[in-house]
Design a protein around this motif. Structure first.
Motif, mmCIF file in Angstrom:
data_model
loop_
_atom_site.group_PDB
_atom_site.id
_atom_site.type_symbol
_atom_site.label_atom_id
_atom_site.label_comp_id
_atom_site.label_asym_id
_atom_site.label_seq_id
_atom_site.Cartn_x
_atom_site.Cartn_y
_atom_site.Cartn_z
ATOM 1 N N ALA A 27 -26.643 73.219 -42.107
ATOM 2 C CA ALA A 27 -27.730 73.843 -41.337
ATOM 3 C C ALA A 27 -28.919 72.908 -41.187
ATOM 4 C CB ALA A 27 -28.173 75.156 -41.984
ATOM 5 N N MET A 28 -29.191 72.090 -42.207
ATOM 6 C CA MET A 28 -30.348 71.201 -42.111
ATOM 7 C C MET A 28 -30.137 70.099 -41.077
ATOM 8 S SD MET A 28 -30.298 69.086 -45.737
ATOM 9 C CE MET A 28 -31.805 68.206 -45.453
ATOM 10 N N ALA A 29 -28.896 69.942 -40.608
ATOM 11 C CA ALA A 29 -28.587 68.914 -39.617
ATOM 12 C C ALA A 29 -28.199 69.479 -38.259
ATOM 13 C CB ALA A 29 -27.432 68.041 -40.131
ATOM 14 N N ASP A 30 -27.900 70.744 -38.208
ATOM 15 C CA ASP A 30 -27.260 71.316 -37.019
ATOM 16 C C ASP A 30 -27.957 71.063 -35.684
ATOM 17 O OD1 ASP A 30 -25.452 72.821 -35.445
ATOM 18 O OD2 ASP A 30 -26.685 74.602 -35.701
ATOM 19 N N PRO A 31 -29.214 71.419 -35.471
ATOM 20 C CA PRO A 31 -29.711 71.417 -34.091
ATOM 21 C C PRO A 31 -30.308 70.119 -33.577
ATOM 22 C CG PRO A 31 -31.361 72.356 -35.519
ATOM 23 C CD PRO A 31 -30.172 72.038 -36.391
ATOM 24 N N PHE A 32 -30.510 69.121 -34.418
ATOM 25 C CA PHE A 32 -31.462 68.072 -34.057
ATOM 26 C C PHE A 32 -30.983 67.050 -33.026
ATOM 27 C CE2 PHE A 32 -33.073 69.908 -37.936
ATOM 28 C CZ PHE A 32 -34.314 70.284 -37.466
ATOM 29 N N PHE A 33 -29.742 66.617 -33.057
ATOM 30 C CA PHE A 33 -29.303 65.674 -32.027
ATOM 31 C C PHE A 33 -29.303 66.354 -30.656
ATOM 32 C CE2 PHE A 33 -27.198 63.446 -35.694
ATOM 33 C CZ PHE A 33 -27.992 62.323 -35.645
ATOM 34 N N MET A 34 -28.859 67.599 -30.611
ATOM 35 C CA MET A 34 -28.894 68.342 -29.348
ATOM 36 C C MET A 34 -30.334 68.516 -28.870
ATOM 37 S SD MET A 34 -27.374 72.093 -28.383
ATOM 38 C CE MET A 34 -28.773 73.064 -28.898
ATOM 39 N N TYR A 70 -32.246 60.527 -35.408
ATOM 40 C CA TYR A 70 -32.976 59.662 -34.483
ATOM 41 C C TYR A 70 -32.039 59.196 -33.382
ATOM 42 C CZ TYR A 70 -35.485 55.601 -32.652
ATOM 43 O OH TYR A 70 -36.106 54.695 -31.822
ATOM 44 N N ILE A 71 -32.524 59.268 -32.160
ATOM 45 C CA ILE A 71 -31.857 58.650 -31.003
ATOM 46 C C ILE A 71 -32.921 57.815 -30.321
ATOM 47 C CG2 ILE A 71 -30.516 58.971 -28.897
ATOM 48 C CD1 ILE A 71 -29.857 61.821 -29.865
ATOM 49 N N SER A 72 -32.674 56.533 -30.189
ATOM 50 C CA SER A 72 -33.680 55.642 -29.612
ATOM 51 C C SER A 72 -33.899 55.955 -28.133
ATOM 52 C CB SER A 72 -33.251 54.180 -29.773
ATOM 53 O OG SER A 72 -32.185 53.881 -28.898
ATOM 54 N N PRO A 73 -35.094 55.683 -27.631
ATOM 55 C CA PRO A 73 -35.339 55.870 -26.197
ATOM 56 C C PRO A 73 -34.352 55.064 -25.336
ATOM 57 C CG PRO A 73 -37.418 55.614 -27.340
ATOM 58 C CD PRO A 73 -36.333 55.321 -28.359
ATOM 59 N N GLU A 74 -33.956 53.902 -25.817
ATOM 60 C CA GLU A 74 -32.987 53.086 -25.066
ATOM 61 C C GLU A 74 -31.628 53.784 -25.005
ATOM 62 O OE1 GLU A 74 -36.317 50.878 -26.558
ATOM 63 O OE2 GLU A 74 -34.780 51.875 -27.769
#
Length: 158
Positions: free
Chosen positions: A60-67, A102-106
């Motif tokens: 749960a602590m990881a679920d929504p963040f990349f989306m 984290y997903i870089s702007p690039e």
């Protein structure tokens, strides 16, 4: 981002029922919404039968963040969905754990360009849940589906 808006967003995350119940806290959020950091203490509400972090709380602590990062940064002309996830439990979580997303702007721009050309894409990300001493507790693999809004051309099936 306006400081006030950032506080409201952090408040929302930290009082989101699944996070609140498990004791998950969003402790960092970058102004451009490309990075989030979560933490979770071991408490009676997120401990499993053998006294370590419940696996569902670790996920749960990881679920929504990349989306969420992609939704916020790609914009409203894209559809973004969680497609799949796998969690690998590597060591028992016995104290405070932390995860960064984290997903870089690039990389976001590359995803945008690829989707504009191909109309859809499966994006793969990995997050690590670590104890405060750096021990790797779990690894979470996420696949996020991204496509341009509007009708897709018919796909030939065999």
């Amino acid at each position: 981002m306006d400081k006030y808006l950032k506080r409201i967003r952090l408040w929302f995350f930290n009082f989101y029922a699944p996070f609140l119940g498990a004791g998950i806290r969003v402790v960092e959020m970058s102004p451009d919404l490309t990075k989030f950091v979560t933490e979770m203490e071991l408490t009676p509400f997120n401990t499993n039968y053998v006294g370590v972090h419940f696996g569902g709380s670790l996920y749960a602590m990881a679920d929504p963040f990349f989306m969420l990062i992609l939704l916020e940064n790609l914009g409203s002309e894209f559809i973004v969905w969680d497609k799949s996830a796998t969690i690998h439990f590597l060591k028992p979580g016995t104290g405070k754990v932390r995860a960064e997303f984290y997903i870089s702007p690039e990389d976001i721009e590359n995803i945008r360009k690829e989707v504009m050309l191909s109309k859809k894409k499966d994006c793969h990300f990995i997050a690590e849940v670590k104890a405060v001493d750096g021990t790797l507790v779990a690894k979470i693999e996420k696949t996020i589906y991204v496509r341009k809004k509007g009708k897709l051309p018919l796909q030939k099936t065999n």
